[in-house]
Design a protein around this motif. Structure first.
Motif, mmCIF file in Angstrom:
data_model
loop_
_atom_site.group_PDB
_atom_site.id
_atom_site.type_symbol
_atom_site.label_atom_id
_atom_site.label_comp_id
_atom_site.label_asym_id
_atom_site.label_seq_id
_atom_site.Cartn_x
_atom_site.Cartn_y
_atom_site.Cartn_z
ATOM 1 N N VAL A 26 0.727 -1.376 0.192
ATOM 2 C CA VAL A 26 -0.128 -0.151 -0.041
ATOM 3 C C VAL A 26 0.898 1.652 0.127
ATOM 4 N N TYR A 27 0.688 2.475 -0.924
ATOM 5 C CA TYR A 27 0.718 3.809 -1.017
ATOM 6 C C TYR A 27 0.427 4.564 -1.145
ATOM 7 N N SER A 28 0.907 5.654 -0.931
ATOM 8 C CA SER A 28 -0.331 6.942 -0.630
ATOM 9 C C SER A 28 0.549 8.322 -1.718
ATOM 10 N N LEU A 29 -0.540 8.662 -2.765
ATOM 11 C CA LEU A 29 0.665 10.402 -2.875
ATOM 12 C C LEU A 29 -0.121 11.440 -2.090
ATOM 13 N N ASP A 30 0.230 12.296 -1.474
ATOM 14 C CA ASP A 30 -0.204 13.533 -1.945
ATOM 15 C C ASP A 30 -0.274 14.882 -2.176
ATOM 16 N N PRO A 70 -0.457 24.629 -4.298
ATOM 17 C CA PRO A 70 -0.327 26.184 -3.579
ATOM 18 C C PRO A 70 -0.850 27.648 -4.443
ATOM 19 N N GLN A 71 -0.810 26.886 -6.019
ATOM 20 C CA GLN A 71 -1.247 28.373 -6.268
ATOM 21 C C GLN A 71 -1.978 28.233 -6.841
ATOM 22 N N ILE A 72 -3.507 27.034 -6.706
ATOM 23 C CA ILE A 72 -4.598 27.106 -7.175
ATOM 24 C C ILE A 72 -5.333 26.688 -6.092
ATOM 25 N N GLY A 73 -4.985 26.149 -4.555
ATOM 26 C CA GLY A 73 -5.198 26.210 -3.580
ATOM 27 C C GLY A 73 -6.105 24.711 -3.578
ATOM 28 N N ILE A 74 -5.540 23.798 -4.500
ATOM 29 C CA ILE A 74 -6.378 21.722 -4.442
ATOM 30 C C ILE A 74 -5.238 21.466 -3.596
ATOM 31 N N SER A 75 -5.691 20.616 -3.105
ATOM 32 C CA SER A 75 -4.926 19.075 -2.387
ATOM 33 C C SER A 75 -5.959 18.368 -2.705
ATOM 34 N N ASP A 76 -4.961 17.453 -2.956
ATOM 35 C CA ASP A 76 -5.812 15.686 -3.454
ATOM 36 C C ASP A 76 -4.563 14.496 -2.880
ATOM 37 N N ILE A 77 -5.269 13.675 -2.456
ATOM 38 C CA ILE A 77 -4.978 12.552 -1.479
ATOM 39 C C ILE A 77 -5.416 10.835 -2.293
ATOM 40 N N HIS A 78 -4.384 10.407 -2.698
ATOM 41 C CA HIS A 78 -4.329 9.165 -3.320
ATOM 42 C C HIS A 78 -4.169 7.979 -2.655
ATOM 43 N N LEU A 79 -4.435 7.054 -2.936
ATOM 44 C CA LEU A 79 -4.337 5.712 -2.217
ATOM 45 C C LEU A 79 -4.166 4.860 -3.355
ATOM 46 N N PHE A 80 -3.045 3.905 -3.020
ATOM 47 C CA PHE A 80 -2.518 3.651 -4.438
ATOM 48 C C PHE A 80 -1.858 1.270 -3.628
ATOM 49 N N SER A 81 -2.572 0.087 -4.337
ATOM 50 C CA SER A 81 -1.836 -0.822 -3.753
ATOM 51 C C SER A 81 -1.619 -1.708 -5.432
ATOM 52 N N VAL A 82 -1.090 -2.466 -4.886
ATOM 53 C CA VAL A 82 -0.375 -3.546 -5.704
ATOM 54 C C VAL A 82 -0.435 -4.841 -5.444
ATOM 55 N N ASP A 142 -7.458 12.459 5.740
ATOM 56 C CA ASP A 142 -8.450 12.366 5.704
ATOM 57 C C ASP A 142 -8.665 10.740 4.717
ATOM 58 N N ALA A 143 -7.487 10.131 4.744
ATOM 59 C CA ALA A 143 -8.102 8.932 3.996
ATOM 60 C C ALA A 143 -8.717 8.327 4.353
ATOM 61 N N PRO A 144 -9.259 7.186 4.363
ATOM 62 C CA PRO A 144 -9.243 5.862 5.183
ATOM 63 C C PRO A 144 -8.538 4.435 4.329
ATOM 64 N N LEU A 145 -7.277 4.969 5.628
ATOM 65 C CA LEU A 145 -5.900 3.746 5.185
ATOM 66 C C LEU A 145 -6.450 2.467 5.492
ATOM 67 N N THR A 146 -7.102 2.640 7.022
ATOM 68 C CA THR A 146 -7.345 0.894 7.328
ATOM 69 C C THR A 146 -8.215 0.509 6.559
ATOM 70 N N THR A 147 -9.563 1.122 6.275
ATOM 71 C CA THR A 147 -10.084 0.833 4.969
ATOM 72 C C THR A 147 -10.163 0.332 3.524
ATOM 73 N N PHE A 148 -9.285 1.279 3.845
ATOM 74 C CA PHE A 148 -8.743 0.829 1.916
ATOM 75 C C PHE A 148 -7.827 -0.098 1.995
ATOM 76 N N ARG A 149 -6.669 -0.617 3.132
ATOM 77 C CA ARG A 149 -6.150 -2.045 3.027
ATOM 78 C C ARG A 149 -7.264 -3.149 2.877
ATOM 79 N N THR A 150 -8.076 -3.108 3.671
ATOM 80 C CA THR A 150 -9.249 -3.832 3.574
ATOM 81 C C THR A 150 -10.131 -3.976 2.091
ATOM 82 N N THR A 151 -9.747 -3.105 1.938
ATOM 83 C CA THR A 151 -10.154 -3.336 -0.030
ATOM 84 C C THR A 151 -9.090 -4.481 -0.858
#
Length: 200
Positions: free
Chosen positions: A142-146, A150-162, A182-191
């Protein structure tokens, strides 16, 4: 009596023939995919597309659009009424050694995704993190990408697994606006465990 024996022998041969035809069909069964309800819980229900042949336009991996071969590959996309989305991409490699190599390639790509995105997009802030290995079949990681612009003021979070089961490799991505907290890391592991267990 001879006629009866002949009839029984013919029926037995026919049954063996049907079994021989059924065996390849079972061996060629396609890997199963996650259902919408098996994605991490969301405030609005998940919906899932049909299963498509090939790979999504971005290959399912932000930093590696063409790391997964299109041949013997299928995918399903997921979304909610909010800005939460996901995808599962599954491929069957020619050999188990090829599957191991693909997993290693994807793991390296996911681990180095943040620095690569910063290099490609000046001003973007991107941090990748590893969240360990899961004990399922031949393993899943499992990995994350945060990311933040700053110019647009948008932040995104992604969780990946292989993960891998024999020659079959699957990649799962979950994403929404927000930060890692904000990411559901625990339940993503279950997924992820469910996705790998469903492959065969």
């Amino acid at each position: 009596m001879n006629k009866l024996r002949t009839a029984l022998a013919t029926a037995a041969a026919a049954a063996l023939g049907l079994a021989a035809l059924a065996a390849p069909a079972q061996a060629a069964a396609q890997p199963a995919f996650l259902a919408a309800s098996q994605m991490p819980p969301s405030s609005t229900p998940w919906t899932a597309t049909q299963i498509f042949t090939g790979i999504p336009e971005n290959g399912g991996v932000l930093c590696a659009p063409y790391k997964i071969p299109a041949q013997n590959t299928r995918y399903r996309e997921f979304s909610t009424d909010l800005d939460t989305n996901g995808v599962q991409v599954t491929t069957v490699a020619g050999t188990e050694a090829d599957a191991v190599k693909l997993v290693d390639t994807l793991r390296g790509t996911l681990a180095g995704c943040g620095p690569l995105l910063e290099q490609q997009n000046p001003g973007l802030q991107a941090v990748s993190a590893s969240h360990g290995k899961l004990p399922v079949e031949e393993g899943a990681w499992v990995y994350s990408l945060d990311t933040a612009d700053p110019q647009i003021g948008i932040s995104d979070i992604h969780l990946f697994s292989v993960g891998r089961d024999g020659r079959t490799v699957t990649l799962v991505r979950w994403g929404q606006m927000g930060d890692l907290e904000d990411a559901p890391l625990t339940t993503f592991r279950t997924t992820t465990k469910t996705a790998v267990n469903k492959l065969h």
